[in-house]
Scaffold this active site. Structure first.
Site, PDB file in Angstrom:
ATOM      1  N   HIS A 167       0.849  -1.204   0.000  1.00  0.00           N
ATOM      2  CA  HIS A 167       0.000   0.000   0.000  1.00  0.00           C
ATOM      3  C   HIS A 167       0.881   1.250   0.000  1.00  0.00           C
ATOM      4  CE1 HIS A 167      -3.144  -2.564   2.293  1.00  0.00           C
ATOM      5  NE2 HIS A 167      -3.568  -2.439   1.050  1.00  0.00           N
ATOM      6  N   LYS A 222     -17.072  -6.087   7.322  1.00  0.00           N
ATOM      7  CA  LYS A 222     -15.916  -6.905   7.687  1.00  0.00           C
ATOM      8  C   LYS A 222     -15.633  -6.804   9.175  1.00  0.00           C
ATOM      9  CE  LYS A 222     -13.136  -6.552   3.461  1.00  0.00           C
ATOM     10  NZ  LYS A 222     -11.814  -6.126   2.960  1.00  0.00           N
ATOM     11  N   ARG A 230      -2.374  -7.159  -7.861  1.00  0.00           N
ATOM     12  CA  ARG A 230      -1.196  -8.006  -7.707  1.00  0.00           C
ATOM     13  C   ARG A 230      -1.193  -9.174  -8.669  1.00  0.00           C
ATOM     14  NH1 ARG A 230      -2.243  -9.338  -1.678  1.00  0.00           N
ATOM     15  NH2 ARG A 230      -4.276  -9.250  -2.624  1.00  0.00           N
ATOM     16  N   SER A 271      -2.939  -7.553   3.315  1.00  0.00           N
ATOM     17  CA  SER A 271      -3.350  -7.278   4.699  1.00  0.00           C
ATOM     18  C   SER A 271      -3.825  -8.548   5.378  1.00  0.00           C
ATOM     19  CB  SER A 271      -4.460  -6.227   4.727  1.00  0.00           C
ATOM     20  OG  SER A 271      -3.963  -4.978   4.327  1.00  0.00           O
TER      21      SER A 271
END
Length: 138
Positions: free
Chosen positions: A20, A44, A93, A131
């Site tokens: 990040h 979440k 990614r 994360s």
């Protein structure tokens, strides 16, 4: 006449990773203002509170004067409109990330026609970091 380009980089940042940080730092060199939109993420179970996540991002990115940190509690397209952003920054990614992110970009564009999504890949040294993995290791 040139107008300042504001980019929004949304995410939960639970926690912020070196990937990040890499994207935000590089975006700070491309756009006049980068707003890191830290999502409340009501859907979440986050490890850190919204306030903790915002404070951490602000601390980590303090060396970049054109980077701001704000809370985002609703749709990111509406948030982007409210801050005058024309660009949404998304990190990808892998091909799997891109497939999902392309769908989101299409939906955000339908909701906010003046909002373009820019995809960036992290430095290869950080491409494997997420994360989720950081939380699991912690």
């Amino acid at each position: 006449m040139s107008t300042a380009t504001i980019a929004v980089y949304p995410g939960t940042f639970d926690p912020i990773t070196v990937g990040h940080q890499d994207l935000i730092a590089r975006a700070a060199g491309l756009f006049d203002t980068v707003i890191v939109a830290v999502a409340a993420a009501y859907h979440k179970k986050t490890m850190f509170t919204l306030e903790e996540r915002m404070a951490t991002v602000a601390e980590v990115m303090a060396a970049y004067p054109n980077v701001q940190v704000q809370a985002c509690t609703g749709l990111v397209s509406a948030f982007s409109r409210s801050v005058g952003a024309r660009v949404m920054l998304r990190g990808v990614r892998s091909v799997t990330d891109f497939d999902y992110e392309a769908q989101l970009a299409g939906m955000n564009r339908a909701l906010e026609p003046g909002l373009d999504t820019v995809f960036m890949t992290p430095d290869p040294r950080f491409q494997h970091i997420s994360s989720t993995l950081v939380r699991e290791i912690a």
